[in-house]
Enzyme design. Structure first.
Site, mmCIF file in Angstrom:
data_model
loop_
_atom_site.group_PDB
_atom_site.id
_atom_site.type_symbol
_atom_site.label_atom_id
_atom_site.label_comp_id
_atom_site.label_asym_id
_atom_site.label_seq_id
_atom_site.Cartn_x
_atom_site.Cartn_y
_atom_site.Cartn_z
ATOM 1 N N ARG A 103 53.190 132.162 23.475
ATOM 2 C CA ARG A 103 54.112 131.457 24.362
ATOM 3 C C ARG A 103 54.787 132.484 25.248
ATOM 4 O O ARG A 103 55.465 133.378 24.750
ATOM 5 C CB ARG A 103 55.129 130.706 23.495
ATOM 6 C CG ARG A 103 55.879 129.653 24.223
ATOM 7 C CD ARG A 103 56.681 128.828 23.258
ATOM 8 N NE ARG A 103 57.840 129.540 22.735
ATOM 9 C CZ ARG A 103 58.929 128.946 22.280
ATOM 10 N NH1 ARG A 103 58.994 127.627 22.254
ATOM 11 N NH2 ARG A 103 59.943 129.634 21.827
ATOM 12 N N THR A 107 58.496 131.582 30.713
ATOM 13 C CA THR A 107 58.187 130.200 31.129
ATOM 14 C C THR A 107 58.093 129.252 29.941
ATOM 15 O O THR A 107 58.126 128.040 30.116
ATOM 16 C CB THR A 107 56.846 130.160 31.862
ATOM 17 O OG1 THR A 107 55.816 130.529 30.927
ATOM 18 C CG2 THR A 107 56.825 131.113 33.039
ATOM 19 N N ASP A 208 61.154 133.008 13.858
ATOM 20 C CA ASP A 208 59.798 133.076 14.393
ATOM 21 C C ASP A 208 58.821 133.182 13.217
ATOM 22 O O ASP A 208 58.803 134.190 12.509
ATOM 23 C CB ASP A 208 59.667 134.305 15.315
ATOM 24 C CG ASP A 208 58.308 134.390 15.976
ATOM 25 O OD1 ASP A 208 57.286 134.246 15.261
ATOM 26 O OD2 ASP A 208 58.251 134.605 17.200
ATOM 27 N N ASP A 211 56.440 136.309 13.241
ATOM 28 C CA ASP A 211 57.122 137.559 12.886
ATOM 29 C C ASP A 211 57.488 137.590 11.405
ATOM 30 O O ASP A 211 57.343 138.625 10.736
ATOM 31 C CB ASP A 211 58.397 137.730 13.725
ATOM 32 C CG ASP A 211 58.101 138.216 15.136
ATOM 33 O OD1 ASP A 211 57.022 138.804 15.350
ATOM 34 O OD2 ASP A 211 58.940 137.992 16.023
HETATM 35 C C1 PRP Z 1 54.937 130.247 18.264
HETATM 36 C C2 PRP Z 1 54.423 129.219 17.269
HETATM 37 C C3 PRP Z 1 53.636 128.282 18.133
HETATM 38 C C4 PRP Z 1 54.417 128.287 19.406
HETATM 39 C C5 PRP Z 1 55.264 127.046 19.400
HETATM 40 O O1 PRP Z 1 53.960 131.181 18.526
HETATM 41 O O2 PRP Z 1 53.677 129.770 16.236
HETATM 42 O O3 PRP Z 1 52.295 128.705 18.351
HETATM 43 O O4 PRP Z 1 55.238 129.462 19.415
HETATM 44 O O5 PRP Z 1 55.920 126.925 20.599
HETATM 45 P P1 PRP Z 1 55.658 125.746 21.615
HETATM 46 O O6 PRP Z 1 55.569 124.478 20.834
HETATM 47 O O7 PRP Z 1 56.863 125.816 22.488
HETATM 48 O O8 PRP Z 1 54.382 126.039 22.370
HETATM 49 P P2 PRP Z 1 54.256 132.529 19.347
HETATM 50 O O9 PRP Z 1 54.071 132.318 20.811
HETATM 51 O O10 PRP Z 1 55.582 133.075 18.919
HETATM 52 O O11 PRP Z 1 53.084 133.473 18.896
HETATM 53 P P3 PRP Z 1 52.803 134.155 17.481
HETATM 54 O O12 PRP Z 1 52.406 133.062 16.529
HETATM 55 O O13 PRP Z 1 51.670 135.052 17.791
HETATM 56 O O14 PRP Z 1 54.051 134.886 17.043
#
Ligand code: PRP
Length: 217
Positions: A103, A107, A208, A211
């Site tokens: 994400r 944005t 998160d 993480d």
């Molecule tokens: C997080 C989570 C989802 C997303 C959810 O991933 O695991 O994939 O954000 O957000 P959304 O519903 O607003 O799209 P992240 O981008 O933090 O990546 P990661 O799992 O690699 O830490």
């Protein structure tokens, strides 16, 4: 409109609370993700097709069943990875097809970086795995990818979801049922002063999930 299942099971409440706790360290966090996924998978698989088989018991021959559908797991990298082992404990034959999305912090839109799906679908039922359904952008983009691939039966399995994300996914894909361990209150708004959390985090949430599983907080 798709079905939204939110667990009310006491074991789930107990485990989700431990998951939320900021003092829960990575090893325990990973164990909880796996255990919660097992409990949730019991519900998310309750309409899988069966075929009759005969089985020889120590006493006699009788009719039984085996799963008919080929199951595909689609963990959204990174955080969805921790949910795979839970389902494999129940269905060790499930295929795993990874989708890499992150994400964009500014944005909040999903950015695709990994997709090695074969040309045609190899499974009848696809379970998307991601602990977090926040804005719903990542889940919606993953369903888009899977539908372009030709997947016909798709379900989303998450651990916590925000109402905003549920609405976005249901609007975009009313045929995709959603299974959550907990439905949270809302997403954080745009920060207005120093010290405010960034926008788009689930409240009360658990931080998160990527993480916290991988020790990269
Ligand atoms: C997080 C989570 C989802 C997303 C959810 O991933 O695991 O994939 O954000 O957000 P959304 O519903 O607003 O799209 P992240 O981008 O933090 O990546 P990661 O799992 O690699 O830490």
């Amino acid at each position: 409109m798709s079905q939204l299942y939110v667990s009310t099971h006491p074991l789930m409440h107990h485990k989700v609370t431990k998951l939320r706790d900021q003092s829960t360290e990575s090893r325990k966090f990973r164990d909880l993700v796996r255990e919660i996924t097992i409990l949730l998978a019991y519900e998310a698989t309750n309409d899988l097709g069966l075929e009759s088989v005969s089985v020889q018991t120590p006493l006699t021959t009788t009719q039984g069943f085996r799963l008919q559908d080929r199951i595909g797991l689609v963990p959204i990298l990174r955080a969805g990875l921790g949910m795979v082992n839970g389902i494999w404990e129940l269905m060790p034959q499930a295929e795993v097809w990874h989708i890499g999305l992150y994400r964009d912090e500014r944005t909040l839109k999903p950015v695709e970086y990994y997709n090695k799906l074969p040309v045609a679908p190899t499974v009848q039922v696809v379970l998307i795995l991601d602990p977090m359904l926040a804005t719903g952008g990542s889940a919606t983009a993953t369903v888009d990818i899977l539908k372009r691939w030709g997947a016909e039966r798709i379900k989303f399995m998450g651990i916590i979801g925000a109402p905003e994300g549920v609405a976005v996914l249901q609007d975009a894909h009313p045929d995709v049922d959603i299974y959550l361990a907990a439905l949270d209150e809302h997403l954080t708004p745009e920060p207005t002063k120093p010290g405010d959390p960034p926008a788009g985090f689930i409240v009360p949430g658990l931080g998160d999930a990527g993480d916290r599983q991988f020790g990269t907080a």
